[in-house]
Write a protein that holds these residues in place. Structure first.
Motif, mmCIF file in Angstrom:
data_model
loop_
_atom_site.group_PDB
_atom_site.id
_atom_site.type_symbol
_atom_site.label_atom_id
_atom_site.label_comp_id
_atom_site.label_asym_id
_atom_site.label_seq_id
_atom_site.Cartn_x
_atom_site.Cartn_y
_atom_site.Cartn_z
ATOM 1 N N LEU A 72 67.880 -17.654 -1.066
ATOM 2 C CA LEU A 72 66.929 -18.187 -2.054
ATOM 3 C C LEU A 72 66.658 -19.674 -1.862
ATOM 4 O O LEU A 72 65.820 -20.245 -2.569
ATOM 5 C CB LEU A 72 67.482 -17.957 -3.470
ATOM 6 N N LEU A 73 67.325 -20.303 -0.931
ATOM 7 C CA LEU A 73 67.299 -21.763 -0.806
ATOM 8 C C LEU A 73 65.965 -22.266 -0.236
ATOM 9 O O LEU A 73 65.510 -21.787 0.805
ATOM 10 C CB LEU A 73 68.448 -22.203 0.103
ATOM 11 N N PRO A 74 65.333 -23.235 -0.899
ATOM 12 C CA PRO A 74 64.123 -23.855 -0.329
ATOM 13 C C PRO A 74 64.464 -24.626 0.949
ATOM 14 O O PRO A 74 65.592 -25.072 1.139
ATOM 15 C CB PRO A 74 63.657 -24.816 -1.439
ATOM 16 N N THR A 75 63.475 -24.787 1.805
ATOM 17 C CA THR A 75 63.690 -25.463 3.082
ATOM 18 C C THR A 75 63.471 -26.972 2.947
ATOM 19 O O THR A 75 63.089 -27.471 1.893
ATOM 20 C CB THR A 75 62.734 -24.915 4.146
ATOM 21 N N TYR A 76 63.694 -27.667 4.050
ATOM 22 C CA TYR A 76 63.510 -29.119 4.070
ATOM 23 C C TYR A 76 62.082 -29.503 3.737
ATOM 24 O O TYR A 76 61.835 -30.506 3.059
ATOM 25 C CB TYR A 76 63.896 -29.667 5.442
ATOM 26 N N ALA A 77 61.126 -28.707 4.183
ATOM 27 C CA ALA A 77 59.719 -29.008 3.910
ATOM 28 C C ALA A 77 59.412 -28.966 2.419
ATOM 29 O O ALA A 77 58.489 -29.634 1.946
ATOM 30 C CB ALA A 77 58.824 -28.017 4.653
ATOM 31 N N ALA A 78 60.182 -28.189 1.652
ATOM 32 C CA ALA A 78 59.922 -28.030 0.219
ATOM 33 C C ALA A 78 60.657 -29.060 -0.635
ATOM 34 O O ALA A 78 60.085 -29.629 -1.567
ATOM 35 C CB ALA A 78 60.295 -26.617 -0.228
ATOM 36 N N ILE A 79 61.927 -29.323 -0.335
ATOM 37 C CA ILE A 79 62.711 -30.200 -1.220
ATOM 38 C C ILE A 79 63.396 -31.332 -0.463
ATOM 39 O O ILE A 79 64.242 -32.034 -1.016
ATOM 40 C CB ILE A 79 63.765 -29.393 -2.013
ATOM 41 N N GLY A 80 63.048 -31.516 0.781
ATOM 42 C CA GLY A 80 63.581 -32.640 1.536
ATOM 43 C C GLY A 80 65.066 -32.540 1.808
ATOM 44 O O GLY A 80 65.599 -31.463 2.096
ATOM 45 N N VAL A 81 65.754 -33.667 1.658
ATOM 46 C CA VAL A 81 67.157 -33.757 2.039
ATOM 47 C C VAL A 81 68.048 -32.853 1.196
ATOM 48 O O VAL A 81 69.176 -32.523 1.596
ATOM 49 C CB VAL A 81 67.628 -35.220 1.946
ATOM 50 N N TRP A 82 67.563 -32.439 -0.006
ATOM 51 C CA TRP A 82 68.375 -31.545 -0.822
ATOM 52 C C TRP A 82 68.587 -30.191 -0.155
ATOM 53 O O TRP A 82 69.562 -29.499 -0.452
ATOM 54 C CB TRP A 82 67.727 -31.358 -2.199
ATOM 55 N N ALA A 83 67.699 -29.791 0.728
ATOM 56 C CA ALA A 83 67.845 -28.494 1.404
ATOM 57 C C ALA A 83 69.120 -28.429 2.242
ATOM 58 O O ALA A 83 69.948 -27.523 2.058
ATOM 59 C CB ALA A 83 66.614 -28.190 2.250
ATOM 60 N N PRO A 84 69.343 -29.368 3.179
ATOM 61 C CA PRO A 84 70.613 -29.311 3.926
ATOM 62 C C PRO A 84 71.830 -29.561 3.056
ATOM 63 O O PRO A 84 72.900 -29.009 3.316
ATOM 64 C CB PRO A 84 70.444 -30.400 4.992
ATOM 65 N N ILE A 85 71.687 -30.387 2.001
ATOM 66 C CA ILE A 85 72.824 -30.639 1.113
ATOM 67 C C ILE A 85 73.243 -29.359 0.402
ATOM 68 O O ILE A 85 74.433 -28.995 0.360
ATOM 69 C CB ILE A 85 72.488 -31.740 0.086
ATOM 70 N N LEU A 86 72.272 -28.649 -0.169
ATOM 71 C CA LEU A 86 72.581 -27.399 -0.866
ATOM 72 C C LEU A 86 73.086 -26.334 0.106
ATOM 73 O O LEU A 86 73.945 -25.514 -0.245
ATOM 74 C CB LEU A 86 71.344 -26.889 -1.607
ATOM 75 N N LEU A 87 72.557 -26.360 1.323
ATOM 76 C CA LEU A 87 73.043 -25.419 2.341
ATOM 77 C C LEU A 87 74.524 -25.650 2.619
ATOM 78 O O LEU A 87 75.307 -24.704 2.718
ATOM 79 C CB LEU A 87 72.226 -25.577 3.622
ATOM 80 N N VAL A 88 74.910 -26.913 2.705
ATOM 81 C CA VAL A 88 76.311 -27.242 2.942
ATOM 82 C C VAL A 88 77.178 -26.783 1.770
ATOM 83 O O VAL A 88 78.272 -26.234 1.957
ATOM 84 C CB VAL A 88 76.479 -28.756 3.185
ATOM 85 N N VAL A 89 76.701 -26.984 0.540
ATOM 86 C CA VAL A 89 77.452 -26.561 -0.641
ATOM 87 C C VAL A 89 77.671 -25.048 -0.628
ATOM 88 O O VAL A 89 78.792 -24.560 -0.882
ATOM 89 C CB VAL A 89 76.724 -26.984 -1.932
#
Length: 462
Positions: A113-130
């Motif tokens: 369900l996670l948005p990509t970098y194009a959608a939410i910027g740096v929060w995408a890789p951060i949430l992916l890591v979480v």
């Protein structure tokens, strides 16, 4: 004269009916299936999808950044192993098996369900890591707890084959992940697959999690743990520590030698497996020039044959002993690592598939079948969850998890040639041999003689 405490801690379940043993294998397999389906998903799409969608800003280092997040899951695994391993010794194997599968399922669905970098910027890789950290925490106890549960719920004569059947669950999970992505990537237009198609297998993880919870909800506690729990209630054995660090210290003090052996034993199979699976797919597509479909088909064939290899090695463990099987896998796996990359560099698809299949079937499958037998025997029942899970998962965090990242870095350091990666695999297999030489199972000679898969091991008394 027989020691009642010792008898309570025997790692066997002689009186257990076959039906209960079969249920134990099925329930344990369900969790390992989901674990490696979910972990496999990330490994398979790391270089194909995750890198461009979540780490586009990293440019040429996108694949390397993706493998950093792959390694993060393994860095957290030891924490989950220490916490949940101690919980398993204090409150039982069953609650841990239920919690771990639930946590992994929620994290995997979240990635879908996670948005990509194009959608939410740096929060995408951060949430992916979480989410990868949550996956890792749950997985930190899953496979080890399943191995313990099967070992404690099956009889003396078929521990190797029973363990192989449990491992089939993990392999089928990985195979399903490859099949899912092979079908989707070939049937969907490339842009559709990149936009939304890759999410479907992650979301399907929610369905698998519910099915696994249904299986485990009705699961009875392992007979061996029940016997120890009775001894603890009677005051003849100390109850497991609630503090995870205290439980870890107790298991280490009980046998530092076996703790280190438990750390070293899985090294060869883990590094071989993750290099062939995660790093190998990226290498085949980026360095050798295979298409995504060819890469996925290679991996699917490799893992499909691995199903039969696991059964063969499990059967052989019960015939000649898991120690000999482990040595075969590790020692033969060393030259196979160099042959593997030599054949990959030919660019010939048939040779690439052959090399992948042989490396996986020997360098990985033999070690996995053997460790299911050997690792539980290194720790007594009352601290087995903490000792085995923490030692094994510390290895995962320090050696196995970073394997694709280390392999990628070695490839860059060697200017694109893979021989340092082959040397890395060989060094990991040497660590496995060292672990076996160090190990002294906490069993008597009589117990080792009665358990056919433990032929050739040296007991702690030696």
């Amino acid at each position: 004269m027989t020691d009642p405490v010792r008898e309570a801690a025997l790692p066997v379940a002689e009186a257990e009916p076959r039906r209960r043993s079969a249920r134990a294998i099925a329930a344990a397999s369900a969790g390992t299936f989901i674990e490696w389906y979910e972990y496999g998903l990330y490994a398979f799409v790391a270089g194909l999808v995750i890198a461009p969608l979540f780490f586009a800003q990293a440019g040429s280092l996108a694949v390397l950044a993706t493998f950093v997040t792959f390694a993060v899951g393994f860095v957290v695994r030891p924490i989950g192993g220490i916490v949940l391993g101690a919980a398993g010794d204090r409150w039982g194997r069953r609650p841990v098996l239920i919690f771990s599968i639930l946590l992994m399922g929620l994290a995997t669905t979240g990635i879908g369900l996670l948005p990509t970098y194009a959608a939410i910027g740096v929060w995408a890789p951060i949430l992916l890591v979480v989410l990868r950290m949550l996956q890792g925490f749950g997985a930190g106890a899953e496979l080890a707890a399943a191995m313990i549960f099967v070992s404690e719920s099956t009889g003396k004569k078929g521990k190797g084959f029973s363990g192989a059947l449990m491992n089939i669950g993990s392999m089928l999970g990985s195979v399903l992940a490859v099949v899912f992505f092979t079908v989707l990537s070939s049937e969907l237009a490339p842009e559709a697959f990149k936009q939304w198609g890759w999410r479907i297998p992650f979301l399907f993880g929610a369905v698998l999690t519910v099915a696994g919870l249904v299986l485990r909800r009705k699961l009875a506690e392992s007979p061996e743990f029940e016997r120890v729990a009775r001894e603890q209630r009677a005051g003849r054995l100390r109850r497991g520590r609630a503090n995870p660090l205290a439980a870890l210290a107790q298991s280490f003090r009980a046998s530092p030698r076996n703790f280190f052996a438990g750390f070293l034993l899985p090294s060869g199979l883990n590094v071989t497996g993750f290099v062939a699976q995660a790093f190998g797919m990226s290498y085949l597509s980026s360095q050798i020039g295979l298409t995504s479909t060819q890469t996925l088909v290679t991996t699917l064939t490799m893992m499909g044959v691995g199903l039969f290899a696991l059964l063969f090695w499990g059967w052989l463990c019960d015939r000649i002993g898991a120690v000999r099987v482990l040595y075969v896998g590790a020692l033969v796996g060393i030259p196979l690592a160099f042959a593997y990359f030599a054949l990959l560099r030919t660019g010939n698809l048939a040779l690439i598939i052959t090399a992948s299949v042989v490396l996986w079937a020997v360098g990985w499958a033999a070690g996995l079948s053997a460790q299911v037998v050997l690792l539980p025997a290194l720790f007594r029942t009352e601290y087995r969850g903490s000792g085995m899970t923490s030692s094994r998962e510390l290895q995962g965090g320090l050696i196995a998890g970073p394997a694709p990242l280390i392999a990628s870095a070695l490839l860059l350091a060697a200017g694109g040639t893979p021989w340092l990666v082959a040397l890395y695999i060989a060094a990991a297999q040497v660590l496995t041999v060292a672990g076996m030489l160090l190990a002294r199972p906490v069993l008597s000679r009589r117990e080792i003689t009665e358990i056919s898969a433990l032929r050739g091991v040296r007991p702690a008394a030696d």
